[in-house]
Design a protein around this motif. Structure first.
Motif, short mmCIF file in Angstrom:
data_model
loop_
_atom_site.label_atom_id
_atom_site.label_comp_id
_atom_site.label_asym_id
_atom_site.label_seq_id
_atom_site.Cartn_x
_atom_site.Cartn_y
_atom_site.Cartn_z
N HIS A 32 45.00 41.12 48.34
CA HIS A 32 43.92 42.06 48.09
C HIS A 32 44.55 43.35 47.56
O HIS A 32 45.16 44.10 48.30
CB HIS A 32 43.17 42.30 49.41
CG HIS A 32 42.03 43.26 49.27
ND1 HIS A 32 40.74 42.82 49.16
CD2 HIS A 32 41.98 44.61 49.22
CE1 HIS A 32 39.95 43.88 49.06
NE2 HIS A 32 40.68 44.96 49.09
N HIS A 34 43.70 46.61 44.97
CA HIS A 34 42.72 47.29 44.14
C HIS A 34 43.19 47.33 42.70
O HIS A 34 44.36 47.56 42.42
CB HIS A 34 42.47 48.71 44.66
CG HIS A 34 41.84 48.71 46.02
ND1 HIS A 34 41.65 49.85 46.74
CD2 HIS A 34 41.34 47.71 46.78
CE1 HIS A 34 41.07 49.54 47.89
NE2 HIS A 34 40.89 48.25 47.94
N ALA A 37 42.31 41.44 40.02
CA ALA A 37 41.43 40.32 40.38
C ALA A 37 42.14 39.02 40.07
O ALA A 37 43.17 39.01 39.38
CB ALA A 37 40.11 40.41 39.60
N THR A 38 41.59 37.93 40.57
CA THR A 38 42.11 36.59 40.29
C THR A 38 41.01 35.78 39.65
O THR A 38 39.86 35.83 40.08
CB THR A 38 42.57 35.90 41.60
OG1 THR A 38 43.60 36.68 42.18
CG2 THR A 38 43.10 34.51 41.33
N LEU A 52 36.05 33.54 40.27
CA LEU A 52 36.51 34.93 40.28
C LEU A 52 36.66 35.38 41.73
O LEU A 52 35.78 35.14 42.56
CB LEU A 52 35.49 35.82 39.58
CG LEU A 52 35.71 37.33 39.70
CD1 LEU A 52 36.91 37.77 38.88
CD2 LEU A 52 34.46 38.09 39.27
N GLN A 53 37.78 36.05 42.02
CA GLN A 53 38.01 36.68 43.32
C GLN A 53 38.47 38.10 43.03
O GLN A 53 39.46 38.29 42.32
CB GLN A 53 39.08 35.92 44.11
CG GLN A 53 38.70 34.49 44.39
CD GLN A 53 39.88 33.68 44.91
OE1 GLN A 53 41.03 33.95 44.60
NE2 GLN A 53 39.58 32.66 45.70
N SER A 54 37.76 39.06 43.58
CA SER A 54 38.09 40.46 43.31
C SER A 54 37.80 41.33 44.52
O SER A 54 36.80 41.13 45.21
CB SER A 54 37.27 40.96 42.12
OG SER A 54 37.53 42.33 41.89
N ASN A 58 37.01 47.01 42.82
CA ASN A 58 37.06 46.81 41.37
C ASN A 58 35.68 46.69 40.76
O ASN A 58 35.48 47.04 39.60
CB ASN A 58 37.82 45.53 41.03
CG ASN A 58 39.24 45.51 41.52
OD1 ASN A 58 39.77 46.50 41.98
ND2 ASN A 58 39.86 44.34 41.42
N ASP A 135 35.73 41.65 49.68
CA ASP A 135 35.95 40.98 48.40
C ASP A 135 34.62 40.53 47.83
O ASP A 135 33.63 40.40 48.55
CB ASP A 135 36.86 39.77 48.57
CG ASP A 135 38.30 40.15 48.85
OD1 ASP A 135 38.72 41.26 48.47
OD2 ASP A 135 39.01 39.34 49.47
N ASP A 137 33.41 37.26 45.52
CA ASP A 137 33.80 35.96 44.98
C ASP A 137 32.63 35.39 44.19
O ASP A 137 31.47 35.50 44.62
CB ASP A 137 34.16 34.98 46.10
CG ASP A 137 35.33 35.47 46.95
OD1 ASP A 137 36.31 35.96 46.35
OD2 ASP A 137 35.27 35.36 48.18
N THR A 165 38.85 47.38 37.16
CA THR A 165 39.72 46.20 37.11
C THR A 165 40.76 46.44 36.02
O THR A 165 40.42 46.55 34.85
CB THR A 165 38.91 44.92 36.80
OG1 THR A 165 37.89 44.78 37.79
CG2 THR A 165 39.79 43.69 36.82
N ILE A 168 43.86 41.01 35.60
CA ILE A 168 43.34 39.78 36.17
C ILE A 168 44.44 38.73 36.10
O ILE A 168 44.95 38.43 35.02
CB ILE A 168 42.08 39.28 35.44
CG1 ILE A 168 40.97 40.34 35.49
CG2 ILE A 168 41.60 37.96 36.05
CD1 ILE A 168 39.73 39.97 34.69
#
Length: 192
Positions: A32, A34, A37-38, A52-54, A58, A135, A137, A165, A168
């Motif tokens: 995690h 800031h 993102a993934t 998406l995981q952020s 963000n 998060d 998702d 963001t 990524i």
């Protein structure tokens, strides 16, 4: 819908091992952080799946439960944007991709499964609950009429909508195999 994405962390285990020294807060391939993102992207046959995981920071600019009207409006606007992935992830028109499924989750949105652990900690800590992270998702599934035309994925609109963001981390499985790449606002285009 998610069988391919569920296998993605195992397929990309070497990438996870390389990042293991940074991964101490969450069980995914990234921590995690800031601004970071993934994005997991998998194309199998005519199905394109995007996960998406952020950190909420963000997307909405904060991680606490929305209490003010301004915060509630910010959360609602972000959720509305995330529920329209075609406006965030630009796919080639020639691929003919249409959204078939989507799911957006976060404790900020009041999703029951996302709230479970968060609520208990928040009630126990009250206002001292600043160490917790929220998060966001999102899972998307597209059906593409011409998957062979799906050669790029442009994240420019995502960066424009969510300027906090900065990077990524992308794990991608496509016709040319699997790859891990880093996307930034200056380099928002991914190739399959």
């Amino acid at each position: 819908m998610r069988h391919l994405l569920l296998a993605l962390p195992f397929a990309l285990l070497p990438l996870a091992a390389a990042q293991a020294h940074d991964d101490h807060e969450h069980g995914s391939l990234g921590k995690h952080e800031h601004g970071v993102a993934t994005l997991n992207v998998a194309l199998e046959g005519s199905t394109l799946e995007i996960e998406l995981q952020s950190p909420a920071m963000n997307i909405v600019g904060f991680e606490h439960a929305a209490s003010s009207e301004a915060d509630k409006k910010t959360v609602a606007a972000a959720r509305a944007l995330l529920e329209k992935p075609q406006a965030l992830f630009s796919l080639p028109a020639a691929a003919g991709c249409s959204l078939s499924e989507n799911e957006v989750r976060s404790p900020l949105f009041g999703n029951a499964e996302a709230d479970h652990d968060h609520d208990h900690d928040e009630h126990a800590d009250g206002d001292e609950h600043h160490h917790e992270h929220s998060d966001i998702d999102a899972d998307y599934s597209f059906t593409c009429k011409q998957p062979g035309e799906l050669k790029t994925l442009d994240l420019s609109a995502f960066y424009k909508q969510f300027p906090a963001t900065q990077k990524i981390n992308v794990q991608l499985i496509g016709p040319s195999g699997q790859q891990g790449v880093e996307s930034t606002p200056a380099n928002p285009r991914l190739s399959f």
